[in-house]
Design a protein around this motif. Sequence first.
Motif, PDB file in Angstrom:
ATOM      1  N   GLU A  45       5.937  -5.254   4.772  1.00 52.58           N
ATOM      2  CA  GLU A  45       5.312  -4.123   4.102  1.00 52.58           C
ATOM      3  C   GLU A  45       6.079  -3.714   2.857  1.00 52.58           C
ATOM      4  OE1 GLU A  45       4.242  -0.749   6.641  1.00 52.58           O
ATOM      5  OE2 GLU A  45       4.704  -2.009   8.375  1.00 52.58           O
ATOM      6  N   SER A 105       5.698  -0.395  -0.260  1.00 49.88           N
ATOM      7  CA  SER A 105       4.974   0.835  -0.579  1.00 49.88           C
ATOM      8  C   SER A 105       4.759   1.049  -2.077  1.00 49.88           C
ATOM      9  CB  SER A 105       5.703   2.037   0.021  1.00 49.88           C
ATOM     10  OG  SER A 105       7.013   2.127  -0.500  1.00 49.88           O
ATOM     11  N   ASP A 106       5.262   0.133  -2.902  1.00 52.45           N
ATOM     12  CA  ASP A 106       4.996   0.202  -4.342  1.00 52.45           C
ATOM     13  C   ASP A 106       5.116  -1.202  -4.928  1.00 52.45           C
ATOM     14  OD1 ASP A 106       7.768  -0.316  -5.383  1.00 52.45           O
ATOM     15  OD2 ASP A 106       8.203   1.613  -4.454  1.00 52.45           O
ATOM     16  N   GLU A 115       0.856  -1.187   0.000  1.00 56.50           N
ATOM     17  CA  GLU A 115       0.000   0.000   0.000  1.00 56.50           C
ATOM     18  C   GLU A 115       0.885   1.228   0.000  1.00 56.50           C
ATOM     19  OE1 GLU A 115      -2.542   2.790   0.029  1.00 56.50           O
ATOM     20  OE2 GLU A 115      -3.521   0.824   0.179  1.00 56.50           O
ATOM     21  N   ASP A 116       0.611   2.188  -0.888  1.00 57.99           N
ATOM     22  CA  ASP A 116       1.465   3.365  -0.965  1.00 57.99           C
ATOM     23  C   ASP A 116       1.153   4.417   0.097  1.00 57.99           C
ATOM     24  OD1 ASP A 116      -0.884   3.644  -2.538  1.00 57.99           O
ATOM     25  OD2 ASP A 116      -0.012   5.326  -3.636  1.00 57.99           O
ATOM     26  N   TYR A 117      -0.017   4.366   0.707  1.00 55.24           N
ATOM     27  CA  TYR A 117      -0.333   5.312   1.785  1.00 55.24           C
ATOM     28  C   TYR A 117       0.111   4.731   3.120  1.00 55.24           C
ATOM     29  CZ  TYR A 117      -2.948   8.192  -1.442  1.00 55.24           C
ATOM     30  OH  TYR A 117      -3.300   9.003  -2.489  1.00 55.24           O
ATOM     31  N   ASP A 118       1.053   5.438   3.752  1.00 53.83           N
ATOM     32  CA  ASP A 118       1.644   4.955   5.002  1.00 53.83           C
ATOM     33  C   ASP A 118       0.614   4.675   6.086  1.00 53.83           C
ATOM     34  OD1 ASP A 118       4.129   5.241   3.822  1.00 53.83           O
ATOM     35  OD2 ASP A 118       4.591   7.135   4.825  1.00 53.83           O
ATOM     36  N   ARG A 166      -1.388   1.495   5.329  1.00 55.46           N
ATOM     37  CA  ARG A 166      -0.494   0.335   5.469  1.00 55.46           C
ATOM     38  C   ARG A 166      -0.222   0.047   6.939  1.00 55.46           C
ATOM     39  NH1 ARG A 166       3.489   2.189   2.600  1.00 55.46           N
ATOM     40  NH2 ARG A 166       4.866   2.633   4.336  1.00 55.46           N
TER      41      ARG A 166
END
Length: 125
Positions: free
Chosen positions: A31, A33-34, A9-12, A15
């Motif tokens: 995790e 992020s992309d 997930e790109d939104y911290d 995520r």
Amino acid sequence: MNKTILVVEDYDDIRSMMRILLEVHGYKVFEASDGYEAVQMARQHRPDMILLDLAMPVMDGLEAAREIRSHDYLANTPIVAVTAYGDLYRDQALSAGCNEVVAKPLDFESLGPLVEKYIGGLETI
């Protein structure tokens, strides 16, 4: 041994919330992020399940799913696409190798049953 889940997930904040919820229930969480990072993490950690956002920078979720599926040892790993675009990308996500598509915003109460559906509940000692 704890079951592992890769959250992509790109939104911290989203995520982190997913990670916390899953860890509270005893899952080990990795995790990314992309999409590019997702492929690398999946190859390195071989998670039991992947929760994959579709709209991300660097490499989108559709391309990441196809790349993950190209590795024999990840071919059967459940991938659940998580998207704010509703049904718009459902067919593309399934064609790319995702097992299911769920809508954002994610209902965190449904996350547990969703995970259990694919990798079962936690083992009790």
